[in-house]
Design a protein around this motif. Structure first.
Motif, PDB file in Angstrom:
ATOM      1  N   GLN A 156     -12.450   1.784  -3.964  1.00  0.00           N
ATOM      2  CA  GLN A 156     -11.424   1.330  -4.916  1.00  0.00           C
ATOM      3  C   GLN A 156     -10.349   2.406  -5.074  1.00  0.00           C
ATOM      4  N   LEU A 157     -10.790   3.643  -5.201  1.00  0.00           N
ATOM      5  CA  LEU A 157      -9.858   4.755  -5.360  1.00  0.00           C
ATOM      6  C   LEU A 157      -8.923   4.867  -4.154  1.00  0.00           C
ATOM      7  N   LEU A 158      -9.515   4.811  -2.949  1.00  0.00           N
ATOM      8  CA  LEU A 158      -8.705   4.942  -1.732  1.00  0.00           C
ATOM      9  C   LEU A 158      -7.666   3.823  -1.645  1.00  0.00           C
ATOM     10  N   ARG A 159      -8.057   2.644  -2.074  1.00  0.00           N
ATOM     11  CA  ARG A 159      -7.114   1.524  -2.044  1.00  0.00           C
ATOM     12  C   ARG A 159      -5.949   1.781  -3.000  1.00  0.00           C
ATOM     13  N   ILE A 160      -6.293   2.228  -4.215  1.00  0.00           N
ATOM     14  CA  ILE A 160      -5.250   2.501  -5.215  1.00  0.00           C
ATOM     15  C   ILE A 160      -4.295   3.578  -4.699  1.00  0.00           C
ATOM     16  N   LEU A 161      -4.861   4.561  -4.006  1.00  0.00           N
ATOM     17  CA  LEU A 161      -4.027   5.669  -3.516  1.00  0.00           C
ATOM     18  C   LEU A 161      -3.158   5.257  -2.338  1.00  0.00           C
ATOM     19  N   GLY A 162      -3.423   4.081  -1.776  1.00  0.00           N
ATOM     20  CA  GLY A 162      -2.554   3.588  -0.703  1.00  0.00           C
ATOM     21  C   GLY A 162      -3.244   3.371   0.628  1.00  0.00           C
ATOM     22  N   ALA A 163      -4.566   3.558   0.668  1.00  0.00           N
ATOM     23  CA  ALA A 163      -5.283   3.334   1.937  1.00  0.00           C
ATOM     24  C   ALA A 163      -5.396   1.842   2.192  1.00  0.00           C
ATOM     25  N   SER A 164      -5.150   1.432   3.424  1.00  0.00           N
ATOM     26  CA  SER A 164      -5.267   0.010   3.748  1.00  0.00           C
ATOM     27  C   SER A 164      -6.737  -0.339   3.978  1.00  0.00           C
ATOM     28  N   PRO A 165      -7.098  -1.609   3.885  1.00  0.00           N
ATOM     29  CA  PRO A 165      -8.491  -1.991   4.163  1.00  0.00           C
ATOM     30  C   PRO A 165      -8.923  -1.560   5.564  1.00  0.00           C
TER      31      PRO A 165
ATOM     32  N   LEU B 288      -9.469  -6.866  -2.360  1.00  0.00           N
ATOM     33  CA  LEU B 288      -9.871  -7.500  -3.620  1.00  0.00           C
ATOM     34  C   LEU B 288      -9.697  -9.008  -3.531  1.00  0.00           C
TER      35      LEU B 288
ATOM     36  N   ASP C 285       0.846  -1.211   0.000  1.00  0.00           N
ATOM     37  CA  ASP C 285       0.000   0.000   0.000  1.00  0.00           C
ATOM     38  C   ASP C 285       0.874   1.251   0.000  1.00  0.00           C
TER      39      ASP C 285
ATOM     40  N   TYR D  89      -7.989   1.162   7.109  1.00  0.00           N
ATOM     41  CA  TYR D  89      -8.278   2.596   7.025  1.00  0.00           C
ATOM     42  C   TYR D  89      -9.732   2.779   6.570  1.00  0.00           C
TER      43      TYR D  89
ATOM     44  N   PHE E 294      -1.368   9.464   1.761  1.00  0.00           N
ATOM     45  CA  PHE E 294      -0.903   8.108   2.106  1.00  0.00           C
ATOM     46  C   PHE E 294       0.586   7.893   1.828  1.00  0.00           C
TER      47      PHE E 294
ATOM     48  N   ARG F   9       2.768   1.646  -3.318  1.00  0.00           N
ATOM     49  CA  ARG F   9       1.834   2.115  -4.364  1.00  0.00           C
ATOM     50  C   ARG F   9       1.592   3.626  -4.203  1.00  0.00           C
TER      51      ARG F   9
END
Lengths: 222, 412
Positions: free
Chosen positions: B319-328, B410, A74, B330, A106, A77
């Protein structure tokens, strides 16, 4: 990617992706095309570290995801990969600046003092005037939203930019403008660009273009 | 950024969030209101009388005698004879005693006839004696001592003259206009029914009810000690407050009173009667608590349903937050934080409205129910309740947060 195989746990015997060997050089602008359901988004998720391959090794910017925890992936990325979505995927209740801030939030450089001036400079480069910076993004035109999404992907100066069918809802003129803006900025920042689309007519804008089927030996059934 | 995401996300969905917040605020208002009034009533009742071992009155119900003699509430009890009072006050077991006589009023506030022993011995709370904010106990026949609440509400001061009315209703057609009483003392506030009581001498009450000719013999300046004993001796009183030399003898003395041959009397232990009073109210109290708890729980289910529905609309955002680096995790905590924020806002709204409600209804509760309710609703118990509420909110937000967490993770 080396000997990478991926299948979903609900049908483990059906490989979605099987890539023996594939690599992209740093700074390249690569267009990957393939029909819907061919595994393009899965490939991008593997490159981002959002999904994990069943077999094989994936190295992104010299780092292998195999050795990383989810948390490390994470973080990696957030710092090194910029992402542009099909529908730009901006958070509607935030303004343009806050949407861009989110990308920074992040990463390890989240608290840099000169962050806002950097955002302002980038938005000005992208021809987004200051009066639009603090408006909710759903009040911006599609073209302005595109530029905010590019700014968000570039703000951390990532070494890799992934664009997942970002032009699918645009007319031809807007599409051409968008691609030329994106490619020029990637050149400026020295970022590698992976541009994925089902629309083969876009290949003219890129140095290299490949069909996913060329690298994926798995038989995907739609 | 985390707080900005949660707060702006709630603002963006203001329609459903507003409805949930209003529902939660109302249910919390009911719960906090019931708890506060119950606690205040209990504290107010328990501190109304202290140091009195027995209350003696004519035979009636224990609660009736307690309510009427201490709280000036309920139906008036029968009177007991003056002779009986004299006999029990001379009993060797008795440390001190004073009679009280109720029946008159002033602008809805009860008038209590008593002796000066009342000011020496009556105590409230944790054996706190009565003290004077201004003036002294009554010494003249038409002297009157008023409670703090009356002085404040009716803006009375030492030296003011007031007219008493016959009967205990707010409106009376029989006013003792010819014999106004002069305020000689104002008591410090006690938070008990004493604050809403006017105190006169028993002789003062007696003289009011004499025929005009007999009444004219007494002037405002007549000191109590100049009145001949038999002239204004009351025939009866409402009750007598008794303190014994030894508490060991309480039950023995109580039995003696209850079995007195010449007059049907009863003696009650104030503490026991108060406990009995709360015992009768327990069913209502528990029912109210249960209802407010159920209302809160059903509203929290509503909150949970609202958040689950919102997750469906927020797949792209997750989905966006995950791509940006947020952990599940978060993302899990964003949903939890949204629920906690709604509960916190609802709590603030309910506490503000409850405080305002108490400010405006305080006088009504005091005059109509003799219930002194404090406006300060913050207490350790409130914080404890708030802690439980936040915990329940986290439980209610668990299903939507888990769905968001799974959405963020995912499939492999």
């Amino acid at each position: 990617m080396k000997n990478v195989e991926f299948s979903y746990s609900i049908s483990p015997k059906k490989n979605i992706l099987k890539i023996v060997h594939w690599h992209v050089k740093q700074g390249e602008q690569l267009f990957i095309h393939g029909p819907s359901g061919s595994g393009k988004s899965t490939l991008l998720n593997l490159i981002c570290g959002l999904q994990t391959a069943n077999l094989g090794n994936i190295r992104v910017l010299g780092k292998s995801f195999d050795m990383m925890s989810t948390r490390q992936k994470d973080k990696y990325r957030a710092e090194h990969i910029g992402y542009i979505f099909q529908q730009f995927n901006l958070i509607e209740y935030l303004n343009a600046i806050d949407n861009i801030k989110l990308a920074r939030h992040f990463s390890s450089s989240a608290h840099e003092a000169d962050f806002l001036p950097k955002v302002h400079a980038l938005l000005l480069t992208l021809n987004l005037t200051s009066q639009d910076w603090y408006r909710p993004v759903n009040q911006l035109s599609v073209g302005q939203q595109q530029r905010v999404s590019i700014a968000r992907a570039l703000i951390n100066k990532p070494k890799l930019i992934i664009a997942d069918e970002p032009t699918s809802s645009l007319d031809q003129a807007s599409r051409d403008n968008f691609i030329s803006l994106l490619t020029s900025l990637c050149k400026k920042y020295g970022s590698t660009l992976l541009f994925v689309s089902h629309d083969m007519s876009l290949c003219q804008h890129f140095d290299i273009s490949i069909a996913l089927a060329q690298i994926n030996s798995a038989k995907v059934i739609n | 950024m985390f707080f900005q995401l949660t707060s702006k996300s709630l603002l963006y969905r203001k329609g459903s969030v507003l409805l949930t917040t209003v529902a939660l605020s109302i249910s919390m208002l009911v719960m906090f209101g019931v708890e506060h009034i119950r606690d205040q009533a209990k504290a107010s009742f328990a501190s109304s009388v202290s140091g009195v071992d027995l209350i003696v009155g004519a035979r009636s119900g224990e609660l009736n005698l307690l309510l009427y003699s201490v709280f000036r509430m309920g139906k008036p009890t029968n009177n007991m004879s003056w002779q009986s009072y004299l006999e029990l006050s001379k009993d060797p077991s008795v440390s001190w005693s004073f009679p009280i006589s109720l029946g008159d009023s002033h602008q809805g506030y009860k008038v209590l006839g008593t002796t000066t022993e009342y000011f020496k011995h009556f105590s409230y709370g944790t054996k706190q004696p009565l003290s004077f904010a201004h003036g002294n106990p009554f010494a003249g026949i038409f002297d009157i001592v008023i409670g703090a609440e009356i002085a404040r509400k009716l803006n009375y001061q030492i030296g003011d003259q007031i007219i008493l009315a016959h009967g205990i209703g707010r409106t009376s057609f029989t006013n003792h206009k010819d014999n106004p009483f002069r305020i000689v003392g104002i008591l410090q506030a006690t938070g008990t029914p004493v604050d809403q009581t006017l105190h006169v001498s028993l002789q003062g009450l007696e003289v009011l009810h004499l025929p005009t000719l007999a009444r004219n013999k007494f002037s405002a300046n007549t000191p109590l000690q100049h009145i001949k004993y038999h002239e204004l001796q009351p025939k009866s009183v409402t009750a007598v407050m008794v303190s014994l030399k030894s508490r060991m003898k309480t039950f023995q003395f109580q039995r003696k009173i209850n079995t007195a041959p010449h007059e049907p009397l009863m003696a009650i232990l104030p503490g026991v009667a108060l406990a009995q009073l709360w015992q009768t109210l327990t069913v209502a109290e528990n029912t109210l608590q249960l209802v407010s708890a159920l209302v809160i729980i059903s509203t929290l289910f509503g909150l949970s349903a609202m958040l689950i529905a919102s997750i469906r609309e927020r797949r792209q955002e997750i989905q966006l937050l995950r791509i940006l680096g947020a952990s599940p995790f978060y993302i899990y905590w964003i949903i939890e934080a949204e629920a906690l924020l709604i509960t916190t806002i609802s709590t603030a709204i309910s506490l503000i409205f409850l405080t305002l409600g108490l400010v405006f209804s305080k006088t009504y509760l005091l005059t109509q129910y003799s219930l002194s309710v404090g406006v300060n609703i913050l207490s350790i118990k409130t914080l404890y309740t708030l802690g439980i509420l936040l915990f329940l909110t986290m439980l209610a937000a668990f299903p939507p947060s888990l769905i968001a967490f799974k959405e963020a993770n995912l499939k492999k």
